[in-house]
Design a protein around this motif. Sequence first.
Motif, PDB file in Angstrom:
ATOM      1  N   LEU A   8       0.833  -1.207   0.000  1.00 21.53           N
ATOM      2  CA  LEU A   8       0.000   0.000   0.000  1.00 21.53           C
ATOM      3  C   LEU A   8       0.871   1.262   0.000  1.00 21.53           C
ATOM      4  O   LEU A   8       0.558   2.242  -0.681  1.00 21.53           O
ATOM      5  N   GLY A   9       1.955   1.241   0.777  1.00 25.17           N
ATOM      6  CA  GLY A   9       2.888   2.371   0.786  1.00 25.17           C
ATOM      7  C   GLY A   9       3.544   2.570  -0.565  1.00 25.17           C
ATOM      8  O   GLY A   9       3.720   3.701  -1.028  1.00 25.17           O
ATOM      9  N   TYR A  10       3.877   1.465  -1.204  1.00 22.35           N
ATOM     10  CA  TYR A  10       4.484   1.553  -2.538  1.00 22.35           C
ATOM     11  C   TYR A  10       3.520   2.195  -3.533  1.00 22.35           C
ATOM     12  O   TYR A  10       3.872   3.114  -4.264  1.00 22.35           O
ATOM     13  N   PHE A  11       2.288   1.700  -3.561  1.00 21.79           N
ATOM     14  CA  PHE A  11       1.316   2.225  -4.518  1.00 21.79           C
ATOM     15  C   PHE A  11       0.929   3.666  -4.203  1.00 21.79           C
ATOM     16  O   PHE A  11       0.701   4.463  -5.111  1.00 21.79           O
ATOM     17  N   ALA A  12       0.874   4.012  -2.937  1.00 22.05           N
ATOM     18  CA  ALA A  12       0.517   5.377  -2.565  1.00 22.05           C
ATOM     19  C   ALA A  12       1.647   6.362  -2.872  1.00 22.05           C
ATOM     20  O   ALA A  12       1.394   7.519  -3.211  1.00 22.05           O
ATOM     21  N   ILE A  16       4.894  10.157  -6.023  1.00 24.93           N
ATOM     22  CA  ILE A  16       5.303  11.342  -5.268  1.00 24.93           C
ATOM     23  C   ILE A  16       6.717  11.717  -5.679  1.00 24.93           C
ATOM     24  O   ILE A  16       7.638  10.905  -5.629  1.00 24.93           O
ATOM     25  N   SER A  17       6.886  12.948  -6.072  1.00 22.55           N
ATOM     26  CA  SER A  17       8.198  13.447  -6.466  1.00 22.55           C
ATOM     27  C   SER A  17       9.076  13.645  -5.226  1.00 22.55           C
ATOM     28  O   SER A  17       8.591  14.053  -4.171  1.00 22.55           O
TER      29      SER A  17
END
Length: 92
Positions: A8-12, A16-17
């Motif tokens: 979930l952290g990866y996909f979220a 993000i730059s």
Amino acid sequence: MTQIWRWLGYFAGRNISADSEIFLWVRAVATALVAGLVTRMLVFPAGALAMVPPSHRALALAAGITIFFAARRHVGLGVLGGVLALIGLTIV
């Protein structure tokens, strides 16, 4: 169980730059947490660190800060340098 949170952290965070405001904020919070923990260990040591003289702890902190800035604000190298300085001062 923790694997789902990693995904979930990866996909979220994949879009993000590294220069975005949220990423800079997270980096600042992480740096502040490390600084707070290091300060707590210097002022209120626990366990075996309590037996190390305050002067040794202060010199190791100074070495860590110096290495932090010399390594272009790299937190990991600053912490590692401080730890190695503390070990060196304690052994001698």
